[in-house]
Design a protein around this motif. Structure first.
Motif, PDB file in Angstrom:
ATOM      1  N   VAL A  10       0.868  -1.187   0.000  1.00 61.29           N
ATOM      2  CA  VAL A  10       0.000   0.000   0.000  1.00 61.29           C
ATOM      3  C   VAL A  10       0.897   1.227   0.000  1.00 61.29           C
ATOM      4  N   THR A  11       0.736   2.095  -1.002  1.00 60.68           N
ATOM      5  CA  THR A  11       1.534   3.332  -1.028  1.00 60.68           C
ATOM      6  C   THR A  11       0.738   4.479  -0.393  1.00 60.68           C
ATOM      7  N   GLY A  12       1.466   5.441   0.134  1.00 58.79           N
ATOM      8  CA  GLY A  12       0.804   6.524   0.872  1.00 58.79           C
ATOM      9  C   GLY A  12       0.178   5.982   2.145  1.00 58.79           C
ATOM     10  N   ALA A  13       0.776   4.935   2.693  1.00 58.95           N
ATOM     11  CA  ALA A  13       0.170   4.214   3.825  1.00 58.95           C
ATOM     12  C   ALA A  13       0.573   4.797   5.183  1.00 58.95           C
ATOM     13  N   GLY A  14       1.251   5.929   5.154  1.00 63.04           N
ATOM     14  CA  GLY A  14       1.614   6.574   6.409  1.00 63.04           C
ATOM     15  C   GLY A  14       0.493   7.422   6.980  1.00 63.04           C
ATOM     16  N   SER A  15      -0.589   7.607   6.227  1.00 66.22           N
ATOM     17  CA  SER A  15      -1.642   8.529   6.662  1.00 66.22           C
ATOM     18  C   SER A  15      -2.963   8.170   5.973  1.00 66.22           C
ATOM     19  N   GLY A  16      -4.040   8.728   6.491  1.00 69.12           N
ATOM     20  CA  GLY A  16      -5.333   8.744   5.805  1.00 69.12           C
ATOM     21  C   GLY A  16      -5.816   7.414   5.249  1.00 69.12           C
ATOM     22  N   ALA A  22      -4.124  -0.213   4.894  1.00 66.72           N
ATOM     23  CA  ALA A  22      -3.068  -1.146   5.305  1.00 66.72           C
ATOM     24  C   ALA A  22      -3.486  -1.870   6.587  1.00 66.72           C
ATOM     25  N   LEU A  23      -4.066  -1.120   7.523  1.00 69.16           N
ATOM     26  CA  LEU A  23      -4.507  -1.713   8.794  1.00 69.16           C
ATOM     27  C   LEU A  23      -5.605  -2.752   8.573  1.00 69.16           C
ATOM     28  N   LEU A  24      -6.588  -2.408   7.740  1.00 70.15           N
ATOM     29  CA  LEU A  24      -7.707  -3.343   7.540  1.00 70.15           C
ATOM     30  C   LEU A  24      -7.265  -4.551   6.719  1.00 70.15           C
ATOM     31  N   VAL A  32       1.606  -6.968   4.859  1.00 70.47           N
ATOM     32  CA  VAL A  32       1.534  -5.678   4.163  1.00 70.47           C
ATOM     33  C   VAL A  32       2.867  -4.935   4.150  1.00 70.47           C
ATOM     34  N   ILE A  33       3.279  -4.486   2.973  1.00 71.21           N
ATOM     35  CA  ILE A  33       4.377  -3.520   2.904  1.00 71.21           C
ATOM     36  C   ILE A  33       3.752  -2.133   2.954  1.00 71.21           C
ATOM     37  N   VAL A  34       4.127  -1.396   3.990  1.00 74.54           N
ATOM     38  CA  VAL A  34       3.582  -0.074   4.256  1.00 74.54           C
ATOM     39  C   VAL A  34       4.568   0.938   3.675  1.00 74.54           C
ATOM     40  N   ALA A  35       4.199   1.567   2.556  1.00 71.11           N
ATOM     41  CA  ALA A  35       5.136   2.455   1.855  1.00 71.11           C
ATOM     42  C   ALA A  35       4.673   3.899   1.927  1.00 71.11           C
ATOM     43  N   ASP A  36       5.617   4.788   2.169  1.00 69.66           N
ATOM     44  CA  ASP A  36       5.290   6.217   2.183  1.00 69.66           C
ATOM     45  C   ASP A  36       6.582   7.008   1.964  1.00 69.66           C
ATOM     46  N   ILE A  37       6.441   8.191   1.394  1.00 67.18           N
ATOM     47  CA  ILE A  37       7.603   9.075   1.234  1.00 67.18           C
ATOM     48  C   ILE A  37       8.094   9.533   2.604  1.00 67.18           C
ATOM     49  N   ASP A  38       7.185   9.526   3.574  1.00 67.22           N
ATOM     50  CA  ASP A  38       7.486   9.896   4.953  1.00 67.22           C
ATOM     51  C   ASP A  38       7.819   8.608   5.728  1.00 67.22           C
ATOM     52  N   ALA A  40       8.962   7.966   8.696  1.00 70.78           N
ATOM     53  CA  ALA A  40       8.483   7.845  10.083  1.00 70.78           C
ATOM     54  C   ALA A  40       7.001   7.480  10.103  1.00 70.78           C
ATOM     55  N   ALA A  41       6.244   8.057   9.165  1.00 70.22           N
ATOM     56  CA  ALA A  41       4.803   7.766   9.107  1.00 70.22           C
ATOM     57  C   ALA A  41       4.578   6.316   8.695  1.00 70.22           C
ATOM     58  N   ALA A  42       5.377   5.832   7.739  1.00 72.76           N
ATOM     59  CA  ALA A  42       5.257   4.422   7.312  1.00 72.76           C
ATOM     60  C   ALA A  42       5.557   3.499   8.491  1.00 72.76           C
ATOM     61  N   LYS A  43       6.593   3.856   9.239  1.00 70.84           N
ATOM     62  CA  LYS A  43       6.991   3.035  10.393  1.00 70.84           C
ATOM     63  C   LYS A  43       5.868   3.008  11.433  1.00 70.84           C
ATOM     64  N   ALA A  44       5.244   4.158  11.644  1.00 67.13           N
ATOM     65  CA  ALA A  44       4.176   4.235  12.655  1.00 67.13           C
ATOM     66  C   ALA A  44       3.000   3.336  12.267  1.00 67.13           C
ATOM     67  N   THR A  45       2.630   3.336  10.989  1.00 72.92           N
ATOM     68  CA  THR A  45       1.520   2.463  10.554  1.00 72.92           C
ATOM     69  C   THR A  45       1.907   0.995  10.712  1.00 72.92           C
ATOM     70  N   ALA A  46       3.136   0.663  10.310  1.00 72.28           N
ATOM     71  CA  ALA A  46       3.589  -0.739  10.430  1.00 72.28           C
ATOM     72  C   ALA A  46       3.565  -1.181  11.894  1.00 72.28           C
TER      73      ALA A  46
END
Ligand SMILES: NC(=O)c1ccc[n+]([C@@H]2O[C@H](COP(=O)([O-])OP(=O)(O)OC[C@H]3O[C@@H](n4cnc5c(N)ncnc54)[C@H](O)[C@@H]3O)[C@@H](O)[C@H]2O)c1
Length: 253
Positions: A10-16, A22-24, A32-38, A40-46
């Motif tokens: 999932v891209t842009g998975a650090g937010s919104g 990604a969570l669901l 799930v690979i949680v991908a984001d340009i941010d 820290a945000a990707a890490k938080a979702t993971a």
């Protein structure tokens, strides 16, 4: 569980929308690979996924870069030996602006992320899915592709482009049993919403103006899109390909 043992990116998975999806997906059994340009945000979702008992890997990726998309797909295959779902969700919004006042650089960045970013995801993910003869490629488009609002010309054009890209890829991939589907959300309560409204922060005036355009009388929550993405990624949607699924409370009627 709807996605048991599936492997998803999932891209842009650090937010919104991406984070909720990604969570669901993980809750429904996907790794799930949680991908984001941010990063820290990707890490938080993971970490949220792992805390809930799911399996996740965080990766920093700028979807406008081919090498980053390739790295996501390579990592999924190297770690879990396959790729079942790629959700090309990352996108950037546009501040409402008259066309004559928009900087060319704004157009270029919106197109680079919202259009080229999706195409690059498709280039690498669909190569694997075609070989596997299974997989689902999902794209976050927007109701802006169908019923744009004034002042959002670059954004609307970018989302229109990915709806047509979805249809073209769906035809190309159908002989391989691979599905490609776009999702068109109406305004959704994520950090991006204020920009669409032309505000620094969402306020009562902005909410009232937007809610008034949605027949069901509310905006989307990210979870409305997460549920749609899980359904479309699952075998329940086995006959859905090339569609642009409006999740819009009736906005596009
Ligand atoms: N929020 C809305 O009203 C709305 C409505 C329709 C469609 N959308 C679309 O939904 C998608 C998700 O947006 P959201 O509402 O969840 O916003 P959001 O701002 O909550 O999340 C977007 C995420 O994408 C990431 N991102 C931005 N550029 C990136 C890049 N180049 N590479 C990788 N990641 C990148 C951001 O860091 C952020 O974490 C976007 O494609 C957006 O255009 C949003």
């Amino acid at each position: 569980m709807k996605l048991e043992n599936r492997v998803a990116i999932v891209t842009g998975a650090g937010s919104g929308i991406g984070a909720a999806s990604a969570l669901l997906m993980a809750q429904e059994g996907a790794k799930v690979i949680v991908a984001d340009i941010d990063a820290a945000a990707a890490k938080a979702t993971a970490e949220r996924i792992e805390k809930a008992g799911g399996a996740a890997l965080a990766m920093a990726a700028d979807v406008s870069r081919g090498a980053d998309n390739k790295a996501l797909v390579d990592r999924a295959v190297a770690t879990w030996s396959r790729l079942d779902v790629f959700f090309a969700n990352a996108g950037v919004p546009q501040w409402p602006t008259a066309v004559e006042e928009i900087d060319e650089a704004v157009f270029d960045r919106i197109m680079a992320v919202n259009v080229k970013g999706v195409w690059l995801g498709a280039k690498y993910a669909l190569a694997v899915m075609k070989q596997q003869k299974r997989g689902v490629f999902l794209v976050t488009a927007s109701t802006a592709a169908i019923r744009p609002r004034p002042g959002g010309s670059c954004y609307a054009a970018s989302k229109g482009a990915v709806v047509t890209l979805t249809k073209s890829l769906a035809l190309e991939c159908a002989p391989y049993g691979v599905r490609v589907v776009a999702i068109a959300p109406v305004a959704t309560e994520t950090p991006m919403l204020a920009t669409f409204m032309g505000k620094k922060a969402v306020d009562d005036e902005g909410m009232a103006r937007y809610v008034a355009t949605v027949p069901l009388g509310r905006l989307n929550q990210p979870e409305d899109l997460a549920r749609t993405a899980v359904f479309l990624a699952s075998d329940d949607a086995a006959m859905i390909t090339g569609s642009c699924v409006e999740v819009d409370g009736g906005r596009c009627i």
